[in-house]
Design an enzyme around this catalytic site. Structure first.
Site, mmCIF file in Angstrom:
data_model
loop_
_atom_site.group_PDB
_atom_site.id
_atom_site.type_symbol
_atom_site.label_atom_id
_atom_site.label_comp_id
_atom_site.label_asym_id
_atom_site.label_seq_id
_atom_site.Cartn_x
_atom_site.Cartn_y
_atom_site.Cartn_z
ATOM 1 N N GLU A 291 -11.550 -13.145 0.488
ATOM 2 C CA GLU A 291 -10.453 -13.776 1.235
ATOM 3 C C GLU A 291 -10.896 -15.117 1.823
ATOM 4 O O GLU A 291 -10.084 -16.011 2.042
ATOM 5 C CB GLU A 291 -9.985 -12.824 2.347
ATOM 6 C CG GLU A 291 -8.521 -12.973 2.718
ATOM 7 C CD GLU A 291 -8.046 -11.956 3.760
ATOM 8 O OE1 GLU A 291 -8.748 -11.743 4.765
ATOM 9 O OE2 GLU A 291 -6.962 -11.379 3.573
ATOM 10 N N HIS B 167 -23.028 4.827 -15.023
ATOM 11 C CA HIS B 167 -22.524 5.673 -16.105
ATOM 12 C C HIS B 167 -21.091 5.320 -16.461
ATOM 13 O O HIS B 167 -20.391 6.091 -17.125
ATOM 14 C CB HIS B 167 -22.666 7.138 -15.705
ATOM 15 C CG HIS B 167 -24.097 7.519 -15.526
ATOM 16 N ND1 HIS B 167 -24.845 8.118 -16.519
ATOM 17 C CD2 HIS B 167 -24.948 7.300 -14.482
ATOM 18 C CE1 HIS B 167 -26.082 8.285 -16.083
ATOM 19 N NE2 HIS B 167 -26.177 7.787 -14.861
ATOM 20 N N LYS C 36 4.027 -10.606 0.341
ATOM 21 C CA LYS C 36 4.795 -10.151 1.501
ATOM 22 C C LYS C 36 6.208 -10.721 1.440
ATOM 23 O O LYS C 36 7.189 -10.010 1.673
ATOM 24 C CB LYS C 36 4.127 -10.614 2.804
ATOM 25 C CG LYS C 36 2.774 -9.973 3.070
ATOM 26 C CD LYS C 36 2.220 -10.441 4.411
ATOM 27 C CE LYS C 36 0.776 -10.012 4.581
ATOM 28 N NZ LYS C 36 0.139 -10.583 5.760
HETATM 29 O O1 LIG Z 1 -4.558 -7.324 11.571
HETATM 30 P P1 LIG Z 1 -3.372 -7.727 10.777
HETATM 31 O O2 LIG Z 1 -2.696 -8.943 11.332
HETATM 32 O O3 LIG Z 1 -2.407 -6.573 10.632
HETATM 33 O O4 LIG Z 1 -3.841 -8.146 9.341
HETATM 34 C C1 LIG Z 1 -4.523 -7.252 8.515
HETATM 35 C C2 LIG Z 1 -5.054 -7.933 7.296
HETATM 36 O O5 LIG Z 1 -3.994 -8.571 6.614
HETATM 37 C C3 LIG Z 1 -4.336 -9.896 6.257
HETATM 38 O O6 LIG Z 1 -3.778 -10.755 7.187
HETATM 39 C C4 LIG Z 1 -3.836 -10.235 4.883
HETATM 40 O O7 LIG Z 1 -2.487 -9.977 4.791
HETATM 41 C C5 LIG Z 1 -5.854 -9.895 6.374
HETATM 42 O O8 LIG Z 1 -6.363 -11.165 6.538
HETATM 43 C C6 LIG Z 1 -6.067 -9.003 7.553
HETATM 44 O O9 LIG Z 1 -7.377 -8.520 7.640
#
Ligand SMILES: O=P(O)(O)OC[C@H]1O[C@](O)(CO)[C@@H](O)[C@@H]1O
Length: 448
Positions: A288, A309, A423
């Protein structure tokens, strides 16, 4: 003191020491940008001095909350996704008995996880479990708006309130989120939950040494003071050590040298099953942080000898676009010797009398030689033992090296704009308010 050993001898047959050290100046510049807080994403550097800034009072407070949450509780559900659960799971799994879910953990509840998938059966079965066991929840979301944990929390909150009544349920829930923003903050304030804050300047994947990681780890019964002490020592060591003695700077340099030499993927390999989730945490941290602007090393993981394996074949003889980083543990916690068998029907007497770990270490060495012979560059990272102290040091080492590696690649290692795309589509397809236009476009495109 630095307990972590980085060995690059397995890289030099492929990329010379000179080529690796050619990145020294760029990595030093990255370190200067990081330390002076003048690089990209410099509003997300709260993790840099986090270990040295955590106070004993803060740690004691987290421990006290962990103890009160554990009172009369058999199962604590840690709700979060990505950086909001991977760090705690990595540490808890690394330190736990491999069969802890089937054992009585004494004063410490079992930890289970939710909010990291949208599986209907998973959630149904979790609620069934909580019907039988006394439960509590730690809900973690930095943004406070992430769908997966919000959905899991809604289900678990409903369940706890129906089972215990609202007032009792309230004392069985702790929320960890932003100080003021997001739906989870609003909800937690309204419901009067105990809360902890994820600092604004600490991104999710760098948050394991905040209450995000520390509270679940303390609930599981592990020593968060020692974890933080290990991170503090590593923070101090990496701050002052010159490139030649600095494993974080060298790891950043060698990754960039290999990448610029056509190695587009890094496989983190372990020979210790307890490290599976350490690899998952590492995959998010580096993937990321660096995978953007059409650049970056793709991070993958394997558990050896298990995956020798299966994926062992590809690693040995498939396309040569990756390198391997082995995370090795020098010493096991327990000792177990292979018994002799007078009949030797299984033909294993050649290893009789040896410790299991001696055999594992020979598997590790044999694999290293085989993969190097198969043209896979090999980085070797070793820590002495799976303890809180060493894991704290390892976590900070990986975080610091990741930031340096990202800067050396010229990306912002602290943002993740790409994760919004799925999203947006999911919200549009689910008719979320504010996404009507995108929904129409998508439905037209899909002909539905
Ligand atoms: O803590 P949050 O804001 O729910 O995000 C959880 C995860 O989702 C992300 O924002 C990615 O969508 C990550 O960077 C993060 O670790």
């Amino acid at each position: 003191m630095n307990n972590l050993k980085l060995n690059l001898e397995g890289v030099y047959p492929f990329v010379s020491k000179e080529k690796v050290f050619a990145f020294k100046a760029k990595v030093e510049e990255s370190q200067r940008l990081l330390h002076s807080k003048t690089g990209k994403g410099n509003d997300f550097l709260g993790w840099l001095h986090l270990p040295s800034s955590i106070t004993t009072e803060q740690l004691n407070n987290i421990k006290a909350t962990a103890e009160s949450l554990s009172q009369a509780t058999e199962v604590v559900v840690v709700i979060g996704i990505g950086g909001s659960y991977l760090g705690s799971k990595a540490v808890i799994d690394a330190l736990s008995n491999s069969f802890s879910q089937l054992l009585d953990n004494g004063a410490h509840p079992h930890i289970v996880y939710a909010g990291q998938n949208i599986g209907e059966d998973y959630h149904y079965e979790l609620l069934q479990l909580l019907e039988k066991k006394s439960g509590a929840a730690i809900v973690i979301s930095k943004s406070g708006t992430t769908t997966e944990p919000a959905l899991a929390f809604r289900l678990i909150k409903n369940h706890l309130e129906a089972k215990y009544c609202k007032l009792v349920a309230k004392n069985r829930i702790v929320a960890i989120t932003d100080e003021s923003k997001g739906a989870l903050r609003t909800l937690a304030t309204q419901e009067g939950y105990t809360t902890y804050v994820i600092p604004d300047d600490v991104g999710g994947r760098y948050s394991v040494l905040t209450p995000v990681g520390l509270l679940p780890i303390a609930v599981a019964g592990f020593d968060i003071h020692e974890l933080v002490r290990g991170a503090q020592d590593m923070e101090k060591f990496l701050m002052d050590a010159p490139f030649e003695e600095n494993p974080a700077m060298q790891y950043a340099a060698v990754r960039n040298a290999l990448y610029s030499n056509g190695k587009k993927m890094e496989i983190l390999a372990n020979f210790e099953p307890k490290l599976h989730f350490m690899t998952e945490w590492w995959k998010q941290l580096y993937g990321e942080s660096e995978g953007k602007e059409n650049k970056g090393i793709f991070t993958a993981g394997v558990d050896f000898t298990t995956d020798l394996h299966s994926m062992g074949q590809y690693i040995q003889e498939g396309e040569r676009f990756f390198f391997e980083t082995v995370l090795s543990i020098a010493k096991t916690k327990h000792q177990l010797v292979v018994p002799t068998d007078k009949d030797n029907l299984d033909q294993l007497n050649f290893i009789a009398g040896k410790r299991i770990d001696q055999i594992n270490k020979m598997a590790e060495l044999g694999t290293k030689i085989a993969h190097i012979d198969g043209n896979v560059p090999n980085i070797h990272i070793e820590i002495p033992e799976l303890t809180e102290y060493n894991l704290g040091a390892l976590i900070y080492f990986f975080e610091k090296a990741c930031a340096l590696s990202g800067y050396t690649l010229d990306v912002n290692p602290f943002d993740q704009p790409g994760v919004e795309a799925y999203k947006k589509n999911m919200f549009a397809l689910l008719n979320k308010k504010g996404f009507e236009k995108e929904g129409d476009v998508l439905r037209k495109r899909l002909g539905i």
